[in-house]
Scaffold this motif. Structure first.
Motif, short mmCIF file in Angstrom:
data_model
loop_
_atom_site.label_atom_id
_atom_site.label_comp_id
_atom_site.label_asym_id
_atom_site.label_seq_id
_atom_site.Cartn_x
_atom_site.Cartn_y
_atom_site.Cartn_z
N LYS A 52 0.83 -1.21 0.00
CA LYS A 52 0.00 0.00 0.00
C LYS A 52 0.87 1.26 0.00
N TYR A 53 1.88 1.28 0.87
CA TYR A 53 2.74 2.46 0.96
C TYR A 53 3.66 2.60 -0.26
N ALA A 54 4.00 1.46 -0.89
CA ALA A 54 4.77 1.51 -2.14
C ALA A 54 3.92 2.13 -3.23
N GLY A 55 2.64 1.74 -3.28
CA GLY A 55 1.70 2.32 -4.25
C GLY A 55 1.52 3.82 -4.06
N LYS A 279 -5.60 2.94 -8.05
CA LYS A 279 -5.95 2.38 -9.37
C LYS A 279 -6.96 1.25 -9.16
N TYR A 280 -8.19 1.65 -8.82
CA TYR A 280 -9.21 0.69 -8.40
C TYR A 280 -9.66 -0.24 -9.53
N ASP A 281 -9.64 0.24 -10.77
CA ASP A 281 -10.04 -0.61 -11.89
C ASP A 281 -9.04 -1.76 -12.06
N ARG A 285 -9.59 -5.87 -11.80
CA ARG A 285 -9.12 -6.76 -12.87
C ARG A 285 -8.27 -7.89 -12.30
N ALA A 286 -7.40 -7.51 -11.37
CA ALA A 286 -6.52 -8.50 -10.74
C ALA A 286 -7.34 -9.57 -10.00
N LEU A 287 -8.40 -9.12 -9.33
CA LEU A 287 -9.26 -10.05 -8.61
C LEU A 287 -9.89 -11.08 -9.54
#
Length: 292
Positions: A52-55, A279-281, A285-287
């Motif tokens: 999360k912090y890297a993002g 980047k919620y989209d 997609r990953a899910l």
């Protein structure tokens, strides 16, 4: 490779020792697996926080997460080791270990307990690296340790004839090696994941987040493992032959579950990084890719 630790112990014990020793190691590895499950569940919190912090590109938060994770798991390992050291006999009685295997099972578990610090710290370092997107380095750490474990088993059991104690000593020593390699690698890092002694302190806010994320995952892992422990107690009551057979067959189950747990672990890191970067989209997609 981590699953191979217990499988190698059983394989080598099976080649050199009687059924009583196989039953002792198979029950002992069930106990040590639940310890590893608790630890790996908690360390997933560190993976998610670093990702999360890297993002979000917050290196100061990453440093606090590194320091908090390593310090917390060092303290946690000491407390857990002391609790288990005093309760090993009671745990093995609850598992109805066959009397012929009881002394060896106690020996195996007690020696393995001395390596909890190594398990905690190795998993902590690996979780931090995975959160940053590096899953290759932890693989190499375990590969080195696995080679050492198998070589150690063959030497202590096959040459020195130390039996169950030899496999436990080899396991603990190889876990220590994987931890030392992880420390060496992290100290050489020039990235945000660089580890030094000055960052070894607990940050209250990070610790709360780490526990809030890690405990539910840890409980989930525990519930699965506790069900296996109950089944172990049922088969142990049937005697040494049944206990040995089920212990060997149970190793297949560990390997069968690996693809699903590995995909879930990778997904946790990818979702957390994209969540941090908003980047919620890409998260969704990953899910769906993981589900497919």
């Amino acid at each position: 490779l981590q699953a191979l630790y217990g499988a190698a112990d059983l394989m080598i014990i099976g080649a050199y020792c009687p059924a009583e020793s196989i039953a002792a190691v198979s029950t002992g590895t069930q106990v040590t697996q639940i310890i590893t499950s608790v630890i790996s569940g908690l360390t997933l919190g560190a993976t998610i926080l670093v990702a999360k912090y890297a993002g979000r590109q917050q290196p100061d938060k990453i440093e606090k997460t590194i320091g908090t994770t390593i310090t917390f798991f060092a303290l946690f390992s000491i407390i857990l080791s002391l609790i288990l050291a005093f309760s090993t006999g009671m745990i093995l009685q609850l598992l109805q270990v066959p009397q012929a295997s009881m002394a060896q099972a106690y020996q195996y578990v007690f020696i393995c307990i001395t390596g909890i610090f190594f398990i905690c710290e190795y998993n902590a370092f690996s979780a931090l690296l995975r959160g940053y997107g590096d899953s290759i380095s932890p693989l190499l750490f375990v590969a080195a340790a696995c080679v050492c474990n198998i070589a150690g088993d063959l030497f202590t059991v096959g040459v020195l004839h130390m039996g169950v104690a030899g496999t436990a000593i080899s396991t603990v020593a190889s876990q220590g090696i994987s931890m030392l390699i992880a420390i060496w690698y992290m100290r050489r890092q020039g990235s945000a994941l660089h580890f030094s002694r000055r960052c070894l302190k607990l940050d209250t806010a990070v610790l709360k987040e780490l526990i809030a994320i890690g405990i539910p995952v840890s409980f989930q892992e525990c519930m699965v493992r506790l069900s296996f422990l109950y089944l172990t107690s049922v088969t142990n009551a049937l005697g040494v032959a049944a206990s040995s057979a089920v212990g060997i067959a149970g190793k297949y189950d560990v390997f069968a579950m690996l693809p699903a747990t590995s995909a879930a672990s990778a997904l946790a890191s990818i979702v957390a990084q994209n969540y941090g970067a908003r980047k919620y989209d890409r998260m969704n997609r990953a899910l769906w890719i993981a589900i497919l």
